[in-house]
Enzyme design. Structure first.
Site, PDB file in Angstrom:
ATOM      1  N   GLY A 175       0.799  -1.226   0.000  1.00 26.35           N
ATOM      2  CA  GLY A 175       0.000   0.000   0.000  1.00 26.35           C
ATOM      3  C   GLY A 175       0.829   1.271   0.000  1.00 26.35           C
ATOM      4  O   GLY A 175       0.301   2.361   0.222  1.00 26.35           O
ATOM      5  N   SER A 215       2.284  -3.434  -3.685  1.00 25.07           N
ATOM      6  CA  SER A 215       2.213  -2.430  -4.749  1.00 25.07           C
ATOM      7  C   SER A 215       2.439  -3.025  -6.146  1.00 25.07           C
ATOM      8  O   SER A 215       3.088  -2.406  -6.998  1.00 25.07           O
ATOM      9  CB  SER A 215       3.175  -1.271  -4.471  1.00 25.07           C
ATOM     10  OG  SER A 215       2.847  -0.656  -3.238  1.00 25.07           O
TER      11      SER A 215
HETATM   12  C1  PEP Z   1      -1.820  -6.625   0.140  1.00 24.05           C
HETATM   13  O1  PEP Z   1      -2.358  -6.011   1.036  1.00 24.05           O
HETATM   14  O2  PEP Z   1      -1.826  -7.863   0.150  1.00 24.05           O
HETATM   15  C2  PEP Z   1      -1.172  -5.849  -0.911  1.00 24.05           C
HETATM   16  C3  PEP Z   1      -0.270  -6.439  -1.646  1.00 24.05           C
HETATM   17  O3  PEP Z   1      -1.545  -4.528  -1.039  1.00 24.05           O
HETATM   18  P1  PEP Z   1      -1.058  -3.497  -2.180  1.00 24.05           P
HETATM   19  O4  PEP Z   1      -1.105  -4.215  -3.498  1.00 24.05           O
HETATM   20  O5  PEP Z   1      -2.071  -2.376  -2.119  1.00 24.05           O
HETATM   21  O6  PEP Z   1       0.305  -3.076  -1.817  1.00 24.05           O
END
Ligand code: PEP
Length: 252
Positions: A175, A215
């Site tokens: 995130g 991400s």
């Molecule tokens: C997750 O929470 O498993 C995750 C990978 O979030 P993001 O892709 O938003 O980083």
């Protein structure tokens, strides 16, 4: 044995009944127009919408819960059991997400119980591991990974271990918009596979699906998925847009 390629979307605490149904429908439609034969797609909506999302799947994707109780049933107010998930058509369960470790105090020992309960209940655990920024900076990340794997998974029999999917999600990349480089991710994935090989054997290590999370977006998925030991992704933010999520699926 050829290991499975998997792209799973973790919706976290987002959507409501209407938007969850719309998102699932949009993903389903996109997969109808542009099907994938090689990638297993998994959607992990919040608990209240699991039944709805499972209802529109039409075998285009499988459904995962984001957590589960280690207990069978009984006086555990607010908890969700494996049996409840099963009865809704859920096939997978995400266990040990870093947000659950950080905000709800989930430990490797507790997660060992949850993994065991999931397997006994014929749910496939997607077990999440990953180091914090401090652990990476102080060069402790491989030791952290080793601990998270060995405590929660390495008491499983070879047969049961073969049912587990592992997601490597560096906490500093979740995130934040900051993705691990393909080389950083590959280093840890290769290390995980080596640990599995040492604990079990080469066949088991080669058959285990290892997902990257943190991400992951349409713009970087291709490069990440091209790494030898990366078998797919656990996607957070980008899983909330049907277009982005399906673009990631088609990045293989
Ligand atoms: C997750 O929470 O498993 C995750 C990978 O979030 P993001 O892709 O938003 O980083």
């Amino acid at each position: 044995m050829q290991r499975k390629k998997i792209v799973a979307g973790n919706w976290k605490m987002n959507t409501n009944l209407e938007s969850a149904r719309t998102l699932a429908n949009n993903i389903s439609k996109a997969l109808e127009q542009n099907p994938t034969e090689t990638v297993d797609v998994i959607l992990a909506p919040p608990f209240p919408f699991l039944g709805t999302v499972a209802g529109v799947a039409e075998e285009k994707y499988a459904v995962a819960a984001q957590n589960m109780s280690q207990h069978e049933a009984g006086a555990y107010t607010g908890e969700i059991s494996a049996d409840m998930l099963q009865s809704l058509g859920v096939q997978y369960v995400i266990l040990g997400h870093s947000e659950r470790r950080a905000y709800y105090g989930e430990t490797n020992e507790l997660l060992a119980e949850k993994v065991q309960k999931a397997i006994e209940s014929d749910l496939v655990p997607i077990y999440c591991i990953g180091e914090s920024l401090e652990e990476r900076k102080s060069n402790q990340y491989l030791a952290v990974i080793e601990q998270q794997l060995s405590v929660a998974l390495f008491d499983l029999s070879e047969e049961d271990f073969g049912k587990v999917v592992i997601a490597y999600e560096p906490v500093w990349a979740i995130g934040t918009g900051e993705t691990a480089t393909p080389e950083q991710a590959q280093e840890v994935h290769a290390y995980i596979r080596k640990l599995i090989q040492e604990k079990y054997n080469e066949t088991v290590a080669e058959a285990t699906s290892l997902l990257y999370g943190g991400s992951c977006k349409p713009g970087n998925a291709k490069e990440l998925f091209a790494q030898e030991d990366i078998d797919g992704g656990l996607i957070g933010g980008a899983a909330l847009k049907a277009e982005d999520f399906t673009a990631i699926i088609h990045s293989f």
